[in-house]
Design an enzyme around this catalytic site. Sequence first.
Site, PDB file in Angstrom:
ATOM      1  CD  GLU A 138      -2.819   1.313   2.360  1.00  0.00           C
ATOM      2  OE1 GLU A 138      -2.327   1.088   3.480  1.00  0.00           O
ATOM      3  OE2 GLU A 138      -3.975   1.699   2.210  1.00  0.00           O
ATOM      4  N   GLY A 271       2.812   1.961  11.234  1.00  0.00           N
ATOM      5  CA  GLY A 271       2.441   1.263  12.467  1.00  0.00           C
ATOM      6  C   GLY A 271       2.018  -0.169  12.166  1.00  0.00           C
ATOM      7  CB  ALA A 272      -0.384  -2.095  11.786  1.00  0.00           C
ATOM      8  CG  MET A 273      -0.121  -3.159   4.976  1.00  0.00           C
ATOM      9  SD  MET A 273      -1.088  -1.759   4.375  1.00  0.00           S
ATOM     10  CE  MET A 273      -2.225  -2.571   3.273  1.00  0.00           C
ATOM     11  CG  ASN A 275      -0.616  -6.817   4.017  1.00  0.00           C
ATOM     12  OD1 ASN A 275      -0.563  -5.953   3.168  1.00  0.00           O
ATOM     13  ND2 ASN A 275       0.330  -6.955   4.947  1.00  0.00           N
ATOM     14  CG  HIS A 307      -6.799   1.124  12.470  1.00  0.00           C
ATOM     15  ND1 HIS A 307      -7.058   2.476  12.490  1.00  0.00           N
ATOM     16  CD2 HIS A 307      -6.366   0.859  11.212  1.00  0.00           C
ATOM     17  CE1 HIS A 307      -6.812   2.987  11.303  1.00  0.00           C
ATOM     18  NE2 HIS A 307      -6.381   2.025  10.502  1.00  0.00           N
ATOM     19  CD  GLU A 308      -3.787  -1.958  10.721  1.00  0.00           C
ATOM     20  OE1 GLU A 308      -4.068  -2.163   9.526  1.00  0.00           O
ATOM     21  OE2 GLU A 308      -3.443  -0.838  11.142  1.00  0.00           O
ATOM     22  CG  HIS A 311      -8.292  -1.154   7.449  1.00  0.00           C
ATOM     23  ND1 HIS A 311      -8.999  -0.170   6.817  1.00  0.00           N
ATOM     24  CD2 HIS A 311      -7.255  -0.539   8.088  1.00  0.00           C
ATOM     25  CE1 HIS A 311      -8.420   1.007   7.071  1.00  0.00           C
ATOM     26  NE2 HIS A 311      -7.368   0.810   7.841  1.00  0.00           N
ATOM     27  CD  GLU A 330      -6.166   4.027   6.806  1.00  0.00           C
ATOM     28  OE1 GLU A 330      -6.409   3.663   7.972  1.00  0.00           O
ATOM     29  OE2 GLU A 330      -5.628   3.287   5.976  1.00  0.00           O
TER      30      GLU A 330
END
Length: 421
Positions: A138, A271-273, A275, A307-308, A311, A330
């Site tokens: 991303e 911080g994080a992704m 996927n 949060h992740e 998503h 976001e």
Amino acid sequence: WRRSRARSTSGGRRGCRASRRRGGTICASRRTSLPAPSRARCPSPSTLPRPRASSWSTPPTWTCPPGTWPYAVLLPVEVTSALEDEILIIRFNEVLPLGEGTLVIAFQGTLNDKMKGFYRSVYELNGEKKNMAVTQFEPADARRCFPCWDEPSFKAVFKITLEVPCETVALSNMPVVEEKVNGPTKTVYFQESPIMSTYLVAVIVGMFDYVEAFTADGTSVRVYTQVGKSAQGKFALEVAVKTLILFKEYFAVPYPLPKMDMIAIPDFASGAMENYGLVTYRETALLFDERHSAAANKQRVAVVVAHELAHQWFGNLVTMEWWTHLWLNEGFATWVSYLAADRFFPEWNVWIQFLEESTTGFRLDALAGSHPIEVDVNHVDEIDEIFDAISYRKGAAVIRMLQSYLGAEIFQICGNLSIEN
Ligand SMILES: [Zn+2]
């Protein structure tokens, strides 16, 4: 989201517009070596709708070379790459036939040191430094790893196969279906993914430990860490299982994939992704040590994990058409992560902190360089600029205001309808 103001066009056209605005060369190209031949399916003429005469300057021909029907192998006459616009142009001598086709491209990616695309991270094992292969795609770096229509609205299914050293663990979005050992290496075949955007594809190879738990409906949830650190993944694991159950109920749609892996990466730019099915984290956003970590770390882990995982529905299952709507992706995930943290740990009073943390967005908003939460993005270079506190924090504050205005119940119903649609 797809119904909102659409402005996505092809990457090439956007890029060219941006080049013109900057007064640069329009779509500067360079010749590259020819890849493998493209193989296009040539459909039967009788099954095709007749094209309207006005749409063709010369009538198209449907005839395949003798003996090749229903397939015709078409070789490109020129392959060029427009470096500034990050596009590949494949030119054929003839008009391609209508219908389905398979484009075959042989390519090589590079395991780079840029912390984006397909990159190398370093970790320690028994006092020795080891390399790990990680991906961070991303917003637009999947193309560093493989050629693709690298925009969120061009969704596809992915069937990934990796050849890796035997002793390593190989992870991707989907579970492994088969492993074949060939001497010092093994070939790992992953299950085909549901349709998804390229920026959510992930691959990780290295030596890891993990802790595992299951949701009530049998989804495997694992937290992978460096060897010897798996105990520090227990808190995140506990939060993840509870969050998947909560969001299944909140969004009224089950978690779409058969497993959820979360992994701590020593070298990680953000911080994080999120996927799809393989979420990557900076170590401090996933690991928690009961004896040594601060209370603030515990809270950060809970909020970032929520949060992740939000998503996985809002962003991965339902995806913005173009980066202009990043704030919604976001802002919503940020807002709903507080909703989850408040549900699991009411004693933390996270909504009071939400207000204080929103001020990071307002401080940025007070500067001359501020921007609206919804931003026109005209070139791939401009996407990174909007991953800021205005999109995340001010965006989340607007979502919270909207929820307060509509009422929690109506807001939730509207969100569920948008996911269902
Ligand atoms: Zn996010």
